[in-house]
Design a protein around this motif. Structure first.
Motif, PDB file in Angstrom:
ATOM      1  N   CYS A  93      13.382   3.480  10.274  1.00 29.79           N
ATOM      2  CA  CYS A  93      13.293   2.301  11.134  1.00 29.79           C
ATOM      3  C   CYS A  93      12.084   2.397  12.057  1.00 29.79           C
ATOM      4  CB  CYS A  93      14.585   2.155  11.936  1.00 29.79           C
ATOM      5  SG  CYS A  93      14.690   0.604  12.837  1.00 29.79           S
ATOM      6  N   PHE A  94      11.887   3.573  12.659  1.00 29.48           N
ATOM      7  CA  PHE A  94      10.759   3.749  13.570  1.00 29.48           C
ATOM      8  C   PHE A  94       9.440   3.608  12.815  1.00 29.48           C
ATOM      9  CE2 PHE A  94       7.832   5.687  16.517  1.00 29.48           C
ATOM     10  CZ  PHE A  94       8.315   5.287  17.750  1.00 29.48           C
ATOM     11  N   GLY A  95       9.390   4.137  11.594  1.00 31.07           N
ATOM     12  CA  GLY A  95       8.183   3.985  10.780  1.00 31.07           C
ATOM     13  C   GLY A  95       7.861   2.528  10.512  1.00 31.07           C
ATOM     14  N   SER A  96       8.885   1.735  10.240  1.00 30.25           N
ATOM     15  CA  SER A  96       8.675   0.300  10.027  1.00 30.25           C
ATOM     16  C   SER A  96       8.207  -0.389  11.298  1.00 30.25           C
ATOM     17  CB  SER A  96       9.961  -0.359   9.533  1.00 30.25           C
ATOM     18  OG  SER A  96      10.256   0.071   8.231  1.00 30.25           O
ATOM     19  N   ALA A  97       8.792  -0.023  12.434  1.00 31.43           N
ATOM     20  CA  ALA A  97       8.367  -0.597  13.715  1.00 31.43           C
ATOM     21  C   ALA A  97       6.920  -0.228  14.015  1.00 31.43           C
ATOM     22  CB  ALA A  97       9.282  -0.106  14.842  1.00 31.43           C
ATOM     23  N   LEU A  98       6.535   1.009  13.713  1.00 27.65           N
ATOM     24  CA  LEU A  98       5.150   1.446  13.915  1.00 27.65           C
ATOM     25  C   LEU A  98       4.207   0.638  13.031  1.00 27.65           C
ATOM     26  CD1 LEU A  98       3.205   3.432  15.295  1.00 27.65           C
ATOM     27  CD2 LEU A  98       3.681   5.033  13.419  1.00 27.65           C
ATOM     28  N   GLY A  99       4.617   0.395  11.790  1.00 27.78           N
ATOM     29  CA  GLY A  99       3.803  -0.426  10.897  1.00 27.78           C
ATOM     30  C   GLY A  99       3.619  -1.832  11.430  1.00 27.78           C
ATOM     31  N   LEU A 100       4.682  -2.405  11.984  1.00 22.83           N
ATOM     32  CA  LEU A 100       4.621  -3.751  12.549  1.00 22.83           C
ATOM     33  C   LEU A 100       3.639  -3.817  13.715  1.00 22.83           C
ATOM     34  CD1 LEU A 100       5.759  -6.686  12.793  1.00 22.83           C
ATOM     35  CD2 LEU A 100       7.429  -5.733  14.390  1.00 22.83           C
ATOM     36  N   VAL A 101       3.765  -2.898  14.658  1.00 22.56           N
ATOM     37  CA  VAL A 101       2.866  -2.948  15.821  1.00 22.56           C
ATOM     38  C   VAL A 101       1.440  -2.589  15.405  1.00 22.56           C
ATOM     39  CG1 VAL A 101       4.711  -2.564  17.503  1.00 22.56           C
ATOM     40  CG2 VAL A 101       3.404  -0.612  16.665  1.00 22.56           C
TER      41      VAL A 101
END
Length: 137
Positions: free
Chosen positions: A56-64
């Motif tokens: 989940c954090f990896g996906s959030a990092l990709g988004l930002v």
């Protein structure tokens, strides 16, 4: 909140049982880790939480990263979930280790990781409940 997706899983017999998702894609034997008196011959809830949080954090990092026009697609996130006695019960603590791709400078990387921590649903769910340490490697 209007849910875009709802996951469902059923666990039987606690740490010495089985966890199965409603669609059957997840079907795991659960066992307490050796450090907690178990035989360690299965997955434990902390491993599942760590895997979910890291993804989940990896996906959030990709988004930002995309919003900032910074390519972090090769980033890796390792979530370490510790469990220990807390008062009469147990508590959790998390360390998120983020390995950023070469070419992302330290200041930009720190800002993106902090922004991801504000966007990530796991971070939002744990904020104020358990300590979460962010480490950039």
């Amino acid at each position: 909140m209007d849910a875009l997706y709802t996951a469902a899983a059923t666990a039987t017999h606690g740490r010495d049982g089985r966890a199965v998702s409603s669609d059957g894609r997840l079907d795991l034997a659960l066992r307490a880790p050796v450090e907690m008196g178990g035989d360690g011959q299965g997955t434990n809830p902390e491993q599942l939480f760590a895997a979910g949080y890291a993804a989940c954090f990896g996906s959030a990092l990709g988004l930002v990263g995309r919003r900032a026009k910074v390519d972090v697609s090769d980033a890796a996130v390792t979530a370490e979930v510790g469990i220990g006695k807390q008062g009469e019960g147990f508590g959790l603590a998390v360390t998120l280790r983020v390995e950023l791709p070469e070419g992302v400078d330290e200041e930009t990387g720190r800002k993106l990781v902090e922004q991801a921590h504000q966007v990530c649903p796991y971070s939002n769910a744990t904020r104020g409940n358990i300590p979460v340490e962010l480490v950039i490697e």
